[in-house]
Enzyme design. Structure first.
Site, PDB file in Angstrom:
ATOM      1  N   GLY A  80       0.847  -1.198   0.000  1.00 15.30           N
ATOM      2  CA  GLY A  80       0.000   0.000   0.000  1.00 15.30           C
ATOM      3  C   GLY A  80       0.872   1.234   0.000  1.00 15.30           C
ATOM      4  N   SER A  81       0.412   2.269  -0.680  1.00 13.94           N
ATOM      5  CA  SER A  81       1.244   3.477  -0.800  1.00 13.94           C
ATOM      6  C   SER A  81       0.376   4.724  -0.909  1.00 13.94           C
ATOM      7  CB  SER A  81       2.153   3.371  -2.030  1.00 13.94           C
ATOM      8  OG  SER A  81       1.354   3.075  -3.159  1.00 13.94           O
ATOM      9  N   ASN A  91      -1.813   7.694   1.499  1.00 15.98           N
ATOM     10  CA  ASN A  91      -1.386   8.714   2.438  1.00 15.98           C
ATOM     11  C   ASN A  91      -0.723   8.095   3.682  1.00 15.98           C
ATOM     12  OD1 ASN A  91      -3.025  10.939   4.656  1.00 15.98           O
ATOM     13  ND2 ASN A  91      -1.508  11.610   3.182  1.00 15.98           N
ATOM     14  N   GLY A 110      -0.046   4.773   4.038  1.00 23.49           N
ATOM     15  CA  GLY A 110       0.915   3.773   3.577  1.00 23.49           C
ATOM     16  C   GLY A 110       2.292   4.397   3.368  1.00 23.49           C
ATOM     17  N   ALA A 126      -2.229  10.826   9.136  1.00 19.47           N
ATOM     18  CA  ALA A 126      -0.941  10.576   8.478  1.00 19.47           C
ATOM     19  C   ALA A 126      -0.148  11.857   8.212  1.00 19.47           C
ATOM     20  CB  ALA A 126      -1.182   9.819   7.177  1.00 19.47           C
ATOM     21  N   LYS A 163     -14.631   3.772  14.647  1.00 21.01           N
ATOM     22  CA  LYS A 163     -14.555   5.232  14.877  1.00 21.01           C
ATOM     23  C   LYS A 163     -14.810   6.011  13.580  1.00 21.01           C
ATOM     24  CE  LYS A 163     -10.496   5.949  12.824  1.00 21.01           C
ATOM     25  NZ  LYS A 163     -10.211   6.879  11.735  1.00 21.01           N
ATOM     26  N   ASN A 189     -13.002  11.519   6.881  1.00 18.12           N
ATOM     27  CA  ASN A 189     -14.419  11.147   7.009  1.00 18.12           C
ATOM     28  C   ASN A 189     -15.238  12.323   7.525  1.00 18.12           C
ATOM     29  OD1 ASN A 189     -14.783   8.113   6.440  1.00 18.12           O
ATOM     30  ND2 ASN A 189     -12.951   8.150   7.719  1.00 18.12           N
ATOM     31  N   LYS A 217      -9.128   7.645  -0.128  1.00 15.43           N
ATOM     32  CA  LYS A 217     -10.417   6.965   0.023  1.00 15.43           C
ATOM     33  C   LYS A 217     -10.995   7.111   1.417  1.00 15.43           C
ATOM     34  CE  LYS A 217     -10.297   4.975  -4.074  1.00 15.43           C
ATOM     35  NZ  LYS A 217     -11.112   5.564  -5.130  1.00 15.43           N
TER      36      LYS A 217
HETATM   37  N1  LIG Z   1      -4.539   8.571   5.946  1.00 13.62           N
HETATM   38  C1  LIG Z   1      -4.602   8.491   7.271  1.00 13.62           C
HETATM   39  O1  LIG Z   1      -4.459   9.500   7.982  1.00 13.62           O
HETATM   40  C2  LIG Z   1      -4.820   7.163   7.931  1.00 13.62           C
HETATM   41  C3  LIG Z   1      -5.341   6.074   7.248  1.00 13.62           C
HETATM   42  N2  LIG Z   1      -5.520   4.889   7.891  1.00 13.62           N
HETATM   43  C4  LIG Z   1      -6.053   3.714   7.200  1.00 13.62           C
HETATM   44  O2  LIG Z   1      -5.066   3.188   6.325  1.00 13.62           O
HETATM   45  C5  LIG Z   1      -5.694   2.535   5.217  1.00 13.62           C
HETATM   46  C6  LIG Z   1      -5.063   3.031   3.937  1.00 13.62           C
HETATM   47  O3  LIG Z   1      -5.281   4.416   3.823  1.00 13.62           O
HETATM   48  P1  LIG Z   1      -4.302   5.431   3.099  1.00 13.62           P
HETATM   49  O4  LIG Z   1      -2.906   4.928   3.088  1.00 13.62           O
HETATM   50  O5  LIG Z   1      -4.544   6.753   3.743  1.00 13.62           O
HETATM   51  O6  LIG Z   1      -4.820   5.391   1.580  1.00 13.62           O
HETATM   52  P2  LIG Z   1      -5.410   6.612   0.713  1.00 13.62           P
HETATM   53  O7  LIG Z   1      -6.843   6.745   0.976  1.00 13.62           O
HETATM   54  O8  LIG Z   1      -4.564   7.811   0.883  1.00 13.62           O
HETATM   55  O9  LIG Z   1      -5.109   6.179  -0.778  1.00 13.62           O
HETATM   56  C7  LIG Z   1      -5.833   5.327  -1.542  1.00 13.62           C
HETATM   57  C8  LIG Z   1      -4.881   4.242  -2.001  1.00 13.62           C
HETATM   58  O10 LIG Z   1      -5.624   3.224  -2.662  1.00 13.62           O
HETATM   59  C9  LIG Z   1      -4.928   2.843  -3.842  1.00 13.62           C
HETATM   60  N3  LIG Z   1      -5.847   2.223  -4.767  1.00 13.62           N
HETATM   61  C10 LIG Z   1      -6.762   2.827  -5.578  1.00 13.62           C
HETATM   62  N4  LIG Z   1      -7.411   1.875  -6.299  1.00 13.62           N
HETATM   63  C11 LIG Z   1      -6.907   0.677  -5.905  1.00 13.62           C
HETATM   64  C12 LIG Z   1      -7.179  -0.672  -6.259  1.00 13.62           C
HETATM   65  N5  LIG Z   1      -8.112  -0.976  -7.144  1.00 13.62           N
HETATM   66  N6  LIG Z   1      -6.469  -1.650  -5.662  1.00 13.62           N
HETATM   67  C13 LIG Z   1      -5.537  -1.363  -4.742  1.00 13.62           C
HETATM   68  N7  LIG Z   1      -5.226  -0.107  -4.355  1.00 13.62           N
HETATM   69  C14 LIG Z   1      -5.917   0.896  -4.936  1.00 13.62           C
HETATM   70  C15 LIG Z   1      -4.313   4.128  -4.326  1.00 13.62           C
HETATM   71  O11 LIG Z   1      -3.282   3.859  -5.224  1.00 13.62           O
HETATM   72  C16 LIG Z   1      -3.831   4.708  -3.013  1.00 13.62           C
HETATM   73  O12 LIG Z   1      -2.586   4.175  -2.673  1.00 13.62           O
HETATM   74  C17 LIG Z   1      -7.196   2.817   5.362  1.00 13.62           C
HETATM   75  O13 LIG Z   1      -7.836   1.703   5.927  1.00 13.62           O
HETATM   76  C18 LIG Z   1      -7.262   3.993   6.328  1.00 13.62           C
HETATM   77  O14 LIG Z   1      -8.446   4.002   7.092  1.00 13.62           O
HETATM   78  C19 LIG Z   1      -5.170   4.712   9.199  1.00 13.62           C
HETATM   79  C20 LIG Z   1      -4.626   5.754   9.907  1.00 13.62           C
HETATM   80  C21 LIG Z   1      -4.445   7.055   9.341  1.00 13.62           C
HETATM   81  O1  LIG Z   2      -7.659   6.970  10.902  1.00 17.69           O
HETATM   82  C1  LIG Z   2      -7.329   8.133  10.866  1.00 17.69           C
HETATM   83  C2  LIG Z   2      -6.618   8.801  11.975  1.00 17.69           C
HETATM   84  O2  LIG Z   2      -6.188   7.903  12.945  1.00 17.69           O
HETATM   85  C3  LIG Z   2      -7.652   8.955   9.678  1.00 17.69           C
HETATM   86  O3  LIG Z   2      -9.028   9.064   9.562  1.00 17.69           O
HETATM   87  P1  LIG Z   2      -9.668   9.556   8.190  1.00 17.69           P
HETATM   88  O4  LIG Z   2      -9.631   8.381   7.241  1.00 17.69           O
HETATM   89  O5  LIG Z   2     -11.036   9.997   8.526  1.00 17.69           O
HETATM   90  O6  LIG Z   2      -8.795  10.683   7.698  1.00 17.69           O
END
Ligand SMILES: NC(=O)C1=CN([C@@H]2O[C@H](COP(=O)(O)OP(=O)(O)OC[C@H]3O[C@@H](n4cnc5c(N)ncnc54)[C@H](O)[C@@H]3O)[C@@H](O)[C@H]2O)C=CC1
Ligand SMILES: O=C(CO)COP(=O)(O)O
Length: 387
Positions: free
Chosen positions: A36-37, A39, A41, A180, A232, A297, A325
């Site tokens: 995963g890559s 935000n 990731g 992130a 949450k 969210n 997403k």
């Molecule tokens: N961004 C944040 O602040 C935080 C996110 N998370 C969790 O981490 C997990 C990943 O979130 P982020 O890294 O923020 O992602 P993101 O929401 O920033 O990015 C979306 C990712 O999905 C990928 N993608 C799009 N279509 C795809 C497909 N068909 N197959 C596979 N990948 C695809 C994109 O290339 C991109 O890497 C989520 O479950 C989120 O809830 C947890 C803590 C903090």
């Molecule tokens: O999980 C998160 C912070 O811990 C990020 O939440 P959001 O996906 O709503 O930005």
């Protein structure tokens, strides 16, 4: 010069060199791949890469699987990451560390990895697991940073369970108050590792993630930690509605309190092993607070309410998050499926109402309703009676 898989493999080969007598056994060093890559990731890869450089027990290189896409400049995202050391789409302006290698081929990315970090939006994980069956080292360990769950005919399935069952490897989780973009610029935060029974593995994960600005601790409650991170996001949607309707801080605090109570009741109904203390870790109340204040969210739900529910979440997500997403809307639907299947809808008025609003069956204002004779939050009652 841009790194290549081959140049890194040469540098970190386990084959003893002439300088090392053959009889001395080299300790096996763990190889880390981040699947995963986005935000979070990208930030996870940065955190880990800063540690693998320091810790002898890990290979320096951290491979990061990139879901390939072509950028408006015509270049591939993975190539740009390797040239600039930045994820220009999902985490612009932040250097990941020279030992992070973006790999667009999933099979190549996980080859020989002994520590797999899963961090994609949850809706893609079933497909990713299917592609990984038979492709990973049998001695690999996994951790999921993914906040979400799947709902199958048999019932809810946490993402760590999906990974564990489909790939046949042990899977811990890491959740917490972890926006992130804040961790990317090294602002202090905490996180919680949840593990099943192997404390030693949990400590290895803590070692891999912990830095002076990212303080990680471990608790033996994988389901509790993962459900906190997952649920949450539904409460954050409710908090966004309250913000969009300009209902004020007290109302938002009430939503957070009721939401926390539903999180706890739902988790304990699903898994009796879930511990009360988990809700007081970073993965619990702290993540709930930060997401309701500053998460994606919350932000999109705020816009949804301001538009009177007339613009869909899909439209708002595409416009406001540019490829990132939301997890809360689909999680609300998944939770709703579980609740209706088990006859628990009335016990969880907040979770139920969030889904009804997201799917257009109720207006955003339904999140808090007053009646003339008995001013009340329509969400009161419910699961308070259980836990
Ligand atoms: N961004 C944040 O602040 C935080 C996110 N998370 C969790 O981490 C997990 C990943 O979130 P982020 O890294 O923020 O992602 P993101 O929401 O920033 O990015 C979306 C990712 O999905 C990928 N993608 C799009 N279509 C795809 C497909 N068909 N197959 C596979 N990948 C695809 C994109 O290339 C991109 O890497 C989520 O479950 C989120 O809830 C947890 C803590 C903090
Ligand atoms: O999980 C998160 C912070 O811990 C990020 O939440 P959001 O996906 O709503 O930005």
């Amino acid at each position: 010069m841009a790194p290549t898989l081959e140049s890194h493999q040469e540098k970190h080969s386990l084959v003893p060199t002439e300088a090392v007598p053959a009889q001395i056994e080299m300790p096996t060093r763990s190889r880390v791949t981040v699947v995963g890559s986005g935000n979070w990731g990208s930030v996870a890869a940065k955190l880990i890469a800063s540690n693998t450089l320091k810790l002898e027990s890990f290979h320096d290189e951290v491979r990061m699987w990139v879901f390939e896409e072509v950028l408006p400049c015509g270049q591939k995202l993975s190539e740009v990451i390797n040239q600039t050391n930045e994820n220009v789409k999902y985490l612009p302006g932040i250097k990941l560390g020279q030992n992070v290698l973006a790999v667009p081929d999933l099979e190549n990315a996980v080859r020989d990895a002994t520590m797999l970090v899963f961090v994609t939006p949850h809706q893609f994980m079933e497909g990713i697991c299917r592609r990984l069956v038979g492709k990973i080292s049998q001695n690999a360990q996994a951790i999921s940073l993914i906040k979400g769950m799947e709902v199958k005919k048999e019932g809810p399935c946490m993402i760590s369970t999906l990974i564990q069952e489909q790939l046949g490897i042990n899977c811990c989780v890491l959740m917490g108050a972890n926006i992130a973009n804040e961790i990317a610029v090294e602002k202090f935060s905490e996180a919680t590792v949840g593990y099943r029974d192997n404390k030693e593995i949990a400590e290895t994960w803590v070692q891999l993630f912990n830095t002076n600005y990212f303080m990680v601790s471990a608790v033996q409650d994988v389901e509790g930690v993962e459900l906190c991170g997952t649920l949450k996001n539904v409460v954050a949607i409710a908090a966004g509605f309250v913000d969009g309707l300009e209902m004020g801080n007290n109302t938002k605090a009430a939503i957070m309190r009721i939401g926390l109570r539903e999180m706890k009741a739902f988790s304990k109904l699903l898994f009796s092993s879930v511990k009360d203390s988990t809700f007081f870790e970073s993965c619990g109340v702290a993540d709930l607070i930060t997401t309701c204040l500053g998460g994606r969210n919350r932000k999109c739900a705020d816009a949804f309410a301001r538009n009177g529910g007339k613009r869909s979440f899909d439209e708002l997500e595409a416009e406001m998050l540019q490829g990132q997403k939301l997890q809360g809307v689909s999680t609300a639907k998944e939770v709703h499926e579980v609740l209706s299947h088990r006859g628990w809808l009335e016990l969880f008025p907040l979770f139920t109402t969030v889904h009804e609003i997201c799917s257009g069956r109720l207006p955003p204002s339904a999140i808090v309703e007053y009646s003339e004779h008995a001013p009340k939050l329509s969400l009161l009652g419910g699961s308070a009676q259980i836990y």
